[in-house]
Design a protein around this motif. Structure first.
Motif, mmCIF file in Angstrom:
data_model
loop_
_atom_site.group_PDB
_atom_site.id
_atom_site.type_symbol
_atom_site.label_atom_id
_atom_site.label_comp_id
_atom_site.label_asym_id
_atom_site.label_seq_id
_atom_site.Cartn_x
_atom_site.Cartn_y
_atom_site.Cartn_z
ATOM 1 N N MET A 1 22.189 -5.970 2.014
ATOM 2 C CA MET A 1 22.366 -4.552 1.793
ATOM 3 C C MET A 1 22.813 -3.894 3.094
ATOM 4 S SD MET A 1 19.233 -3.165 -0.448
ATOM 5 C CE MET A 1 18.359 -4.349 -1.406
ATOM 6 N N THR A 2 23.675 -2.965 2.965
ATOM 7 C CA THR A 2 24.080 -2.251 4.159
ATOM 8 C C THR A 2 23.014 -1.221 4.516
ATOM 9 O OG1 THR A 2 25.271 -0.524 3.002
ATOM 10 C CG2 THR A 2 26.515 -2.529 3.549
ATOM 11 N N GLU A 3 23.103 -0.756 5.732
ATOM 12 C CA GLU A 3 22.110 0.200 6.218
ATOM 13 C C GLU A 3 22.088 1.468 5.359
ATOM 14 O OE1 GLU A 3 20.840 2.163 10.441
ATOM 15 O OE2 GLU A 3 21.826 0.217 10.405
ATOM 16 N N ARG A 4 23.243 1.899 4.938
ATOM 17 C CA ARG A 4 23.332 3.108 4.113
ATOM 18 C C ARG A 4 22.546 2.944 2.813
ATOM 19 N NH1 ARG A 4 29.063 4.561 1.597
ATOM 20 N NH2 ARG A 4 28.860 2.335 1.373
ATOM 21 N N TYR A 5 22.683 1.799 2.162
ATOM 22 C CA TYR A 5 21.964 1.557 0.919
ATOM 23 C C TYR A 5 20.460 1.445 1.164
ATOM 24 C CZ TYR A 5 26.497 0.790 -1.209
ATOM 25 O OH TYR A 5 27.771 0.954 -1.662
ATOM 26 N N LEU A 6 20.087 0.864 2.290
ATOM 27 C CA LEU A 6 18.667 0.766 2.607
ATOM 28 C C LEU A 6 18.057 2.144 2.833
ATOM 29 C CD1 LEU A 6 18.699 -2.416 4.844
ATOM 30 C CD2 LEU A 6 17.591 -2.158 2.627
ATOM 31 N N HIS A 7 18.797 3.011 3.525
ATOM 32 C CA HIS A 7 18.303 4.382 3.710
ATOM 33 C C HIS A 7 18.140 5.085 2.357
ATOM 34 C CE1 HIS A 7 18.179 4.886 8.057
ATOM 35 N NE2 HIS A 7 19.268 4.151 8.126
ATOM 36 N N ALA A 8 19.102 4.909 1.483
ATOM 37 C CA ALA A 8 19.027 5.515 0.148
ATOM 38 C C ALA A 8 17.841 4.948 -0.626
ATOM 39 C CB ALA A 8 20.332 5.290 -0.614
ATOM 40 N N ALA A 9 17.635 3.645 -0.541
ATOM 41 C CA ALA A 9 16.517 3.007 -1.242
ATOM 42 C C ALA A 9 15.177 3.519 -0.710
ATOM 43 C CB ALA A 9 16.600 1.489 -1.092
ATOM 44 N N ILE A 10 15.096 3.744 0.597
ATOM 45 C CA ILE A 10 13.868 4.287 1.186
ATOM 46 C C ILE A 10 13.613 5.700 0.661
ATOM 47 C CG2 ILE A 10 12.801 5.087 3.348
ATOM 48 C CD1 ILE A 10 14.290 2.660 4.711
ATOM 49 N N ARG A 11 14.660 6.524 0.621
ATOM 50 C CA ARG A 11 14.506 7.901 0.129
ATOM 51 C C ARG A 11 14.085 7.931 -1.341
ATOM 52 N NH1 ARG A 11 19.111 8.607 3.282
ATOM 53 N NH2 ARG A 11 20.469 8.512 1.462
ATOM 54 N N VAL A 12 14.735 7.127 -2.167
ATOM 55 C CA VAL A 12 14.410 7.096 -3.597
ATOM 56 C C VAL A 12 12.982 6.585 -3.803
ATOM 57 C CG1 VAL A 12 14.960 5.946 -5.786
ATOM 58 C CG2 VAL A 12 16.793 6.897 -4.373
ATOM 59 N N SER A 13 12.615 5.550 -3.081
ATOM 60 C CA SER A 13 11.260 5.000 -3.207
ATOM 61 C C SER A 13 10.214 6.005 -2.740
ATOM 62 C CB SER A 13 11.137 3.708 -2.400
ATOM 63 O OG SER A 13 12.031 2.741 -2.889
ATOM 64 N N ALA A 14 10.510 6.734 -1.673
ATOM 65 C CA ALA A 14 9.580 7.759 -1.189
ATOM 66 C C ALA A 14 9.442 8.880 -2.211
ATOM 67 C CB ALA A 14 10.052 8.308 0.157
ATOM 68 N N ALA A 15 10.561 9.278 -2.808
ATOM 69 C CA ALA A 15 10.520 10.331 -3.832
ATOM 70 C C ALA A 15 9.693 9.882 -5.037
ATOM 71 C CB ALA A 15 11.934 10.703 -4.267
ATOM 72 N N ALA A 16 9.742 8.586 -5.331
ATOM 73 C CA ALA A 16 8.970 8.038 -6.447
ATOM 74 C C ALA A 16 7.519 7.712 -6.040
ATOM 75 C CB ALA A 16 9.649 6.785 -6.983
ATOM 76 N N ARG A 17 7.202 7.948 -4.775
ATOM 77 C CA ARG A 17 5.867 7.670 -4.226
ATOM 78 C C ARG A 17 5.485 6.191 -4.358
ATOM 79 N NH1 ARG A 17 3.280 12.965 -3.622
ATOM 80 N NH2 ARG A 17 4.535 14.439 -4.816
ATOM 81 N N ASP A 18 6.485 5.336 -4.200
ATOM 82 C CA ASP A 18 6.269 3.889 -4.269
ATOM 83 C C ASP A 18 6.190 3.354 -2.832
ATOM 84 O OD1 ASP A 18 6.332 1.132 -4.616
ATOM 85 O OD2 ASP A 18 7.829 1.223 -6.226
ATOM 86 N N ARG A 19 4.985 3.387 -2.283
ATOM 87 C CA ARG A 19 4.788 3.000 -0.877
ATOM 88 C C ARG A 19 5.172 1.555 -0.601
ATOM 89 N NH1 ARG A 19 -1.192 5.173 0.245
ATOM 90 N NH2 ARG A 19 -1.465 2.995 -0.286
ATOM 91 N N GLN A 20 4.909 0.673 -1.565
ATOM 92 C CA GLN A 20 5.236 -0.747 -1.372
ATOM 93 C C GLN A 20 6.746 -0.928 -1.175
ATOM 94 O OE1 GLN A 20 2.799 -3.165 -1.236
ATOM 95 N NE2 GLN A 20 4.365 -4.616 -0.666
ATOM 96 N N ARG A 21 7.534 -0.264 -1.993
ATOM 97 C CA ARG A 21 8.992 -0.387 -1.867
ATOM 98 C C ARG A 21 9.501 0.297 -0.602
ATOM 99 N NH1 ARG A 21 11.399 -2.765 -6.306
ATOM 100 N NH2 ARG A 21 10.178 -2.628 -8.213
ATOM 101 N N VAL A 22 8.916 1.438 -0.232
ATOM 102 C CA VAL A 22 9.308 2.097 1.016
ATOM 103 C C VAL A 22 9.109 1.117 2.170
ATOM 104 C CG1 VAL A 22 8.714 3.907 2.683
ATOM 105 C CG2 VAL A 22 8.874 4.468 0.246
ATOM 106 N N ALA A 23 7.946 0.496 2.230
ATOM 107 C CA ALA A 23 7.643 -0.451 3.303
ATOM 108 C C ALA A 23 8.572 -1.666 3.250
ATOM 109 C CB ALA A 23 6.182 -0.889 3.214
ATOM 110 N N THR A 24 8.854 -2.147 2.056
ATOM 111 C CA THR A 24 9.743 -3.309 1.909
ATOM 112 C C THR A 24 11.145 -2.988 2.415
ATOM 113 O OG1 THR A 24 8.473 -4.130 0.023
ATOM 114 C CG2 THR A 24 10.749 -4.908 0.232
ATOM 115 N N TYR A 25 11.687 -1.841 2.017
ATOM 116 C CA TYR A 25 13.036 -1.480 2.464
ATOM 117 C C TYR A 25 13.071 -1.180 3.961
ATOM 118 C CZ TYR A 25 14.400 -1.392 -2.432
ATOM 119 O OH TYR A 25 14.658 -1.748 -3.734
#
Length: 186
Positions: A1-25
């Motif tokens: 994954m490119t850095e841009r997609y990882l940043h987007a994945a972190i934002r979406v996971s944070a918005a969904a309050r999915d801490r495990q995915r935030v930490a993974t990304y």
């Protein structure tokens, strides 16, 4: 994954309050920084991942600790801390993981990261046992197709360790490695 997609994945996971995915990304982003030579940035991201998810899965916890050890080793001056992290990673209990295949893959990944950490700490003799499973897997008659990136890093680490120990001359190492890779692609 490119850095841009990882940043987007972190934002979406944070918005969904999915801490495990935030930490993974965040951990994935840290690995990208390690690959391009940014161990300080990687450490910051790995610490942020630990804050984002204080109770990670065993896989995430082990992966974060392994990459943390490698980042400390690449920083050079923090070698004692890197050795402590590396020892903790090698002691990670993976027996309670739900899937034996995941357990084997995790152990291989942790082993390779441990080998690379010892290599960066200028301890090639300690690194060699960690690369043995990769060498066995590549030379297996059932192995085929392109090498996964971590396996390629492990092979190069094994070559570098052997050269550092003065066990093989560079020409022999390159010839043997080339032969193994050529066999994999036919």
């Amino acid at each position: 994954m490119t850095e841009r997609y990882l940043h987007a994945a972190i934002r979406v996971s944070a918005a969904a309050r999915d801490r495990q995915r935030v930490a993974t990304y965040m951990a994935h982003l840290a690995v990208r920084h390690l690959k391009v030579g940014g161990p300080k940035e990687a450490l910051s991201l790995l610490r942020a991942a630990q804050v984002a998810e204080p109770n990670p899965t065993p896989i995430l916890a082990a992966t974060v600790r392994a990459h943390e050890a490698l980042a400390y080793a690449r920083l050079g001056g923090a070698s004692t801390k890197a050795m402590d992290f590396s020892a903790r990673v090698m002691d990670t209990d993976t027996t309670n993981l739900p899937d034996a295949h995941v357990d084997d893959a995790l152990k291989e990944t942790l082993g390779l990261l441990g080998g690379l950490t010892w290599l960066h700490l200028e301890q090639p003799k300690k690194s060699l046992p960690h690369f043995a499973p990769v060498l066995e897997g590549v030379s297996s008659p059932h192995a085929s197709g392109p090498l996964p990136p971590l396996t390629a890093h492990g092979l190069l680490g094994a070559v570098e360790a052997r050269l550092a120990l003065g066990e093989l001359d560079a020409a022999t190492v390159v010839r043997d490695l080339s032969g193994l890779l050529a066999e994999r692609h036919h």
